[in-house]
Design a protein around this motif. Structure first.
Motif, mmCIF file in Angstrom:
data_model
loop_
_atom_site.group_PDB
_atom_site.id
_atom_site.type_symbol
_atom_site.label_atom_id
_atom_site.label_comp_id
_atom_site.label_asym_id
_atom_site.label_seq_id
_atom_site.Cartn_x
_atom_site.Cartn_y
_atom_site.Cartn_z
ATOM 1 N N ALA A 14 -7.053 -3.958 -2.157
ATOM 2 C CA ALA A 14 -7.722 -3.555 -3.270
ATOM 3 C C ALA A 14 -9.138 -4.537 -3.240
ATOM 4 C CB ALA A 14 -7.354 -3.010 -4.398
ATOM 5 N N GLU A 15 -9.840 -4.460 -3.444
ATOM 6 C CA GLU A 15 -11.592 -5.188 -3.519
ATOM 7 C C GLU A 15 -10.636 -5.852 -4.785
ATOM 8 O OE1 GLU A 15 -14.267 -3.201 -6.597
ATOM 9 O OE2 GLU A 15 -14.411 -1.894 -4.348
ATOM 10 N N LYS A 16 -11.545 -7.225 -4.189
ATOM 11 C CA LYS A 16 -11.780 -8.525 -5.600
ATOM 12 C C LYS A 16 -11.784 -8.218 -6.906
ATOM 13 C CE LYS A 16 -13.168 -13.003 -6.882
ATOM 14 N NZ LYS A 16 -14.166 -13.621 -6.324
ATOM 15 N N GLY A 17 -10.730 -8.230 -7.968
ATOM 16 C CA GLY A 17 -10.840 -7.980 -9.367
ATOM 17 C C GLY A 17 -10.144 -6.854 -10.351
ATOM 18 N N HIS A 18 -9.484 -6.244 -8.425
ATOM 19 C CA HIS A 18 -8.300 -4.868 -8.861
ATOM 20 C C HIS A 18 -7.004 -5.167 -8.673
ATOM 21 C CE1 HIS A 18 -12.962 -3.865 -9.109
ATOM 22 N NE2 HIS A 18 -12.461 -2.653 -10.073
ATOM 23 N N PHE A 19 -5.953 -3.989 -8.449
ATOM 24 C CA PHE A 19 -4.731 -3.990 -7.893
ATOM 25 C C PHE A 19 -4.390 -2.672 -7.658
ATOM 26 C CE2 PHE A 19 -4.225 -3.009 -12.455
ATOM 27 C CZ PHE A 19 -3.158 -2.613 -12.497
ATOM 28 N N VAL A 20 -3.311 -2.694 -6.488
ATOM 29 C CA VAL A 20 -3.568 -1.299 -6.625
ATOM 30 C C VAL A 20 -1.792 -1.211 -6.251
ATOM 31 C CG1 VAL A 20 -3.081 -0.141 -4.377
ATOM 32 C CG2 VAL A 20 -5.015 -1.367 -4.561
ATOM 33 N N ILE A 21 -1.627 -0.052 -7.703
ATOM 34 C CA ILE A 21 -0.313 1.434 -7.221
ATOM 35 C C ILE A 21 -0.360 2.683 -6.469
ATOM 36 C CG2 ILE A 21 0.287 -0.125 -9.826
ATOM 37 C CD1 ILE A 21 -0.628 2.560 -11.050
ATOM 38 N N TYR A 22 0.648 3.138 -6.370
ATOM 39 C CA TYR A 22 0.895 4.343 -6.195
ATOM 40 C C TYR A 22 1.746 4.963 -6.959
ATOM 41 C CZ TYR A 22 -0.899 2.453 -2.075
ATOM 42 O OH TYR A 22 -1.459 2.367 -0.473
ATOM 43 N N SER A 23 1.929 6.479 -6.966
ATOM 44 C CA SER A 23 2.625 6.998 -7.976
ATOM 45 C C SER A 23 3.864 7.446 -7.186
ATOM 46 C CB SER A 23 1.976 8.013 -8.403
ATOM 47 O OG SER A 23 1.628 9.041 -7.510
ATOM 48 N N SER A 24 4.739 7.725 -8.147
ATOM 49 C CA SER A 24 6.290 8.058 -7.628
ATOM 50 C C SER A 24 5.885 9.511 -6.204
ATOM 51 C CB SER A 24 6.825 9.021 -8.509
ATOM 52 O OG SER A 24 6.922 9.745 -9.066
ATOM 53 N N ASP A 25 4.462 9.863 -6.556
ATOM 54 C CA ASP A 25 4.172 11.718 -5.513
ATOM 55 C C ASP A 25 2.963 10.542 -5.169
ATOM 56 O OD1 ASP A 25 2.555 10.987 -7.468
ATOM 57 O OD2 ASP A 25 2.425 13.197 -7.461
ATOM 58 N N GLU A 26 3.162 9.617 -3.795
ATOM 59 C CA GLU A 26 2.114 8.635 -3.257
ATOM 60 C C GLU A 26 0.699 8.587 -3.462
ATOM 61 O OE1 GLU A 26 3.892 9.755 1.056
ATOM 62 O OE2 GLU A 26 5.797 9.060 0.258
ATOM 63 N N ARG A 27 0.501 9.648 -4.704
ATOM 64 C CA ARG A 27 -1.142 8.589 -5.466
ATOM 65 C C ARG A 27 -1.417 7.708 -5.176
ATOM 66 N NH1 ARG A 27 -4.544 12.408 -8.799
ATOM 67 N NH2 ARG A 27 -4.773 10.995 -8.414
ATOM 68 N N ARG A 28 -2.233 6.890 -4.239
ATOM 69 C CA ARG A 28 -2.699 5.781 -4.716
ATOM 70 C C ARG A 28 -3.741 5.210 -5.872
ATOM 71 N NH1 ARG A 28 -7.063 1.621 -1.688
ATOM 72 N NH2 ARG A 28 -6.396 0.796 -1.659
ATOM 73 N N PHE A 29 -3.929 4.223 -6.205
ATOM 74 C CA PHE A 29 -4.424 3.810 -7.983
ATOM 75 C C PHE A 29 -5.043 2.734 -7.780
ATOM 76 C CE2 PHE A 29 -2.336 7.633 -9.415
ATOM 77 C CZ PHE A 29 -2.836 8.055 -10.093
ATOM 78 N N ASP A 65 4.905 10.088 -11.782
ATOM 79 C CA ASP A 65 3.655 10.936 -10.923
ATOM 80 C C ASP A 65 2.602 10.963 -11.415
ATOM 81 O OD1 ASP A 65 3.344 12.488 -13.708
ATOM 82 O OD2 ASP A 65 4.345 14.350 -12.630
ATOM 83 N N ALA A 66 1.215 10.997 -10.803
ATOM 84 C CA ALA A 66 0.241 10.784 -10.347
ATOM 85 C C ALA A 66 -0.305 11.809 -11.909
ATOM 86 C CB ALA A 66 -0.909 11.528 -9.661
ATOM 87 N N THR A 67 0.200 12.523 -12.472
ATOM 88 C CA THR A 67 -0.785 13.572 -13.898
ATOM 89 C C THR A 67 0.142 12.107 -14.992
ATOM 90 O OG1 THR A 67 0.495 15.143 -12.896
ATOM 91 C CG2 THR A 67 -0.397 15.374 -15.713
ATOM 92 N N VAL A 68 0.767 11.196 -14.947
ATOM 93 C CA VAL A 68 1.175 10.602 -16.222
ATOM 94 C C VAL A 68 0.361 9.540 -15.998
ATOM 95 C CG1 VAL A 68 2.473 9.216 -16.668
ATOM 96 C CG2 VAL A 68 3.907 10.777 -16.207
ATOM 97 N N ILE A 69 0.510 8.820 -14.687
ATOM 98 C CA ILE A 69 -0.801 7.775 -14.259
ATOM 99 C C ILE A 69 -2.215 7.501 -15.004
ATOM 100 C CG2 ILE A 69 -1.863 5.822 -12.454
ATOM 101 C CD1 ILE A 69 1.350 6.416 -11.489
#
Length: 121
Positions: A14-29, A65-69
């Motif tokens: 991720a860019e500076k000041g951010h972090f990345v998570i993935y949902s159980s259905d592999e969507r990236r946030f 899943d992505a909907t919850v996130i």
């Protein structure tokens, strides 16, 4: 070669000041680090640790899943989860939906009784 590049791109930093998570259905946030100050995100990360353990070689995946996130992100963006009662209610809802048999759900039962008294539900 194309698959290897896609896999590397999928798990890029991720860019500076951010972090990345993935949902159980592999969507990236990609989320701002400030979200880590929110109890709801810290608790979601604890659930991920309980579910998947810790590993430096795999992306951080939440057991939702992505909907919850997306729902939690939307509530956070609109400052809806800033009160303790709403954070606890959301955590109970998430734990009930995703972790019915976990010890975490059992730990939240006392919070649920407290919220029932406060909010009448």
């Amino acid at each position: 070669m194309a698959r290897k590049w896609q896999k590397q791109e999928k798990y890029s930093k991720a860019e500076k000041g951010h972090f990345v998570i993935y949902s159980s259905d592999e969507r990236r946030f990609v989320l701002p680090l400030l979200y880590l100050n929110k109890k709801i995100f810290r608790e979601m990360l604890k659930l991920a640790e309980d579910e998947f353990g810790l590993s430096a070689n795999v992306p951080l995946t939440l057991p939702f899943d992505a909907t919850v996130i997306e729902y939690v992100i939307t509530l956070t963006q609109h400052n809806v989860v800033d009160t303790k009662q709403l954070q606890d209610a959301l955590l109970i809802s998430i734990a009930s939906a995703c972790c019915q048999s976990s010890s975490y759900h059992h730990q939240l039962q006392s919070t649920h009784h407290h919220l029932s008294d406060l909010c009448g539900f």
